[in-house]
Design an enzyme around this catalytic site. Structure first.
Site, PDB file in Angstrom:
ATOM      1  CB  THR A 110      -0.930   0.017   1.244  1.00 16.25           C
ATOM      2  OG1 THR A 110      -1.664  -1.200   1.296  1.00 16.25           O
ATOM      3  CG2 THR A 110      -1.893   1.195   1.185  1.00 16.25           C
ATOM      4  CE  LYS A 111       1.310   1.623   4.934  1.00 14.99           C
ATOM      5  NZ  LYS A 111       1.045   1.455   6.354  1.00 14.99           N
ATOM      6  CB  VAL A 113       8.849   4.164   3.510  1.00 10.13           C
ATOM      7  CG1 VAL A 113       9.531   4.945   4.628  1.00 10.13           C
ATOM      8  CG2 VAL A 113       7.570   3.523   4.035  1.00 10.13           C
ATOM      9  CE  LYS A 127       4.809   4.244   6.945  1.00 13.28           C
ATOM     10  NZ  LYS A 127       4.374   3.331   8.040  1.00 13.28           N
ATOM     11  CG  ASP A 239       0.333  -7.636   7.242  1.00 18.66           C
ATOM     12  OD1 ASP A 239       0.648  -8.839   7.261  1.00 18.66           O
ATOM     13  OD2 ASP A 239       0.802  -6.825   6.426  1.00 18.66           O
TER      14      ASP A 239
END
Length: 460
Positions: A110-111, A113, A127, A239
């Site tokens: 999803t992200k 960094v 992020k 998770d």
């Protein structure tokens, strides 16, 4: 909702808890949230406007669920004035223009960094939503609506920001600030500015001294204790994997919380409270209140057991502590312990280790050594032992000189050892074990111990 679009960028500042719901109702957080009812969104409208096609119904449903999850979390946070002010949140959108030295740290589903240098704040992590990540890509494949999928992923980051604002614990990464930019609505931009850490490398950790590995496990247990009793309720990390954690100045911290949940599973009977893992399943109690008893807590704990404890706790531990560590592994692996009992067991091991009570009684060995206070030998490469605090030689944590003498006697190469004022996180000194004597150097903070049987003692 139009008023919320009047500013290109805004910091999501943190008011008092009593004002949080008002903030969410009128500020950027809900300006970013898509109402699932037709015609509610200023861009998409009923049929889509300004070239923004309306998302398909299935995506609207997902957006609505994410929005309700965010609102539920905000409501939970707003109901607890004891949470106090934000943890030093001070950076906003205007600060992003001042960052330098951008570099990729890593990316996930999803992200994305990035590492950045911020004047006055040092190195930080930025992020944001990973537009090319599998989370957005799979969503686009399913629904064919990139802007809506980007917004769906943005909700996860907003949820993480909300949690990081509210959770105050050394094991939770610090949130330095945040920014949103909805000038490109509906494809909003959300950026979280965080404490920078290094990825957790389990293979490297396995090569570190047991005391350092125990510290990581103890830090994790303290974090899970906090999450089980947090002001937001019991929080589960859905998770739970080593990649969700980073190391900051030698300390373990959770950094990825977009999949955390405060929901407690409802039940009518015990069979509704099944915890399934790849190799094991557990059935927990259904309480009179209709909730599965400590399910969030125990899910976190078993994941800590299977991802951390089994690898980091037993190897090269002091022999006298291994039975206690074995009890911890068995009790957490069978979920006979909750987090309270686990923390108590860890603290017992720590007490025995720091106090030296774990040491087995033996005949005094120091009488076999010549003691030279105020001296050490020259630093040079020597024989190695595992796991050592130094790659140049054998540097180990000891309780006292008597334990160091026992270690030296057990190693055929060892002819002497030096105890200095250098300490580990437990306050124990480090001892350097040597196979030969080199030139002596005055050092008021050191004590040199030489075997009386050492061939080189005659040089003294």
């Amino acid at each position: 909702m139009r008023a919320a679009r009047s500013k290109k960028g805004a910091s999501l500042g943190r008011p008092g808890a009593a004002a949080l719901l008002g903030l969410l109702a009128a500020s950027a957080l809900l300006a970013l949230a898509l109402h699932s009812s037709p015609g509610a969104d200023p861009c998409w409208g009923t049929n889509g406007t300004r070239g923004c096609p309306r998302p398909p119904p299935a995506l609207l449903d997902e957006l609505g669920r994410r929005q309700r999850d965010l609102l539920r979390l905000a409501t939970s946070a707003g109901g607890h004035p004891e949470l106090g002010p934000s943890r030093g949140v001070r950076l906003g959108c205007e600060d992003l223009s001042r960052v330098t030295g951008l570099g990729v740290v890593g990316s996930g589903f999803t992200k994305l960094v990035l590492r950045a240098a911020m004047p006055g704040a040092g190195a930080i992590a930025l992020k944001s939503v990973h537009a090319a990540g599998s989370d957005v890509s799979r969503c686009v494949q399913r629904h064919g609506h990139r802007a809506g999928c980007h917004r769906l992923a943005s909700y996860k980051l907003l949820k993480e920001v909300t949690l990081l604002q509210r959770l105050d614990h050394p094991g939770v990464v610090k949130l330095h600030g945040q920014c949103y930019d909805n000038s490109l609505d509906p494809e909003i931009r959300v950026t979280a500015m965080l404490e920078l850490g290094s990825p957790l490398e389990m293979i490297q950790l396995l090569q570190t001294p047991w005391e350092e590995r125990f510290k990581i496990c103890l830090s994790l247990v303290k974090l899970l204790f906090y999450l089980a009793h947090s002001p937001l309720g019991s929080i589960v990390l859905l998770d739970f994997q080593p990649r969700q954690f980073v190391m900051v100045d030698g300390n373990l911290k959770v950094t990825d919380m977009d999949d955390a949940s405060t929901e407690e599973l409802s039940c009518k009977e015990d069979n509704d409270c099944t915890l399934d893992f790849p190799a094991k399943s557990f059935i927990l109690k259904c309480t009179a209140a209709g909730k599965c008893d400590r399910l969030n807590e125990k899910k976190n704990l078993f994941n800590a057991y299977r991802y951390f404890f089994t690898y980091l706790l037993p190897h090269t531990a002091p022999s006298a502590l291994r039975p206690l560590l074995g009890d911890i592994l068995n009790a957490t692996g069978d979920l006979r312990y909750g987090i309270n009992e686990t923390l108590g067991a860890f603290e017992k091991v720590l007490h025995l280790y720091k106090s030296g009570l774990y040491l087995q009684k033996r005949l005094p060995l120091l009488k076999e050594y010549i003691t030279l206070k105020g001296f050490r030998t020259m630093e040079m490469q020597d024989y190695k032992c595992w796991p050592s605090y130094s790659h140049l030689g054998c540097l180990l944590s000891i309780y006292n000189a008597e334990e160091a003498a026992a270690i030296c006697n057990s190693q055929p190469q060892c002819q002497s050892f030096i105890v200095t004022q250098q300490r580990t996180w437990t306050g124990r000194p480090l001892a350097s074990f040597r196979s030969s004597l080199t030139d002596l150097i005055p050092d008021v903070n050191a004590v040199l111990y030489i075997k009386r049987s050492a061939p080189s003692r005659e040089r003294l």
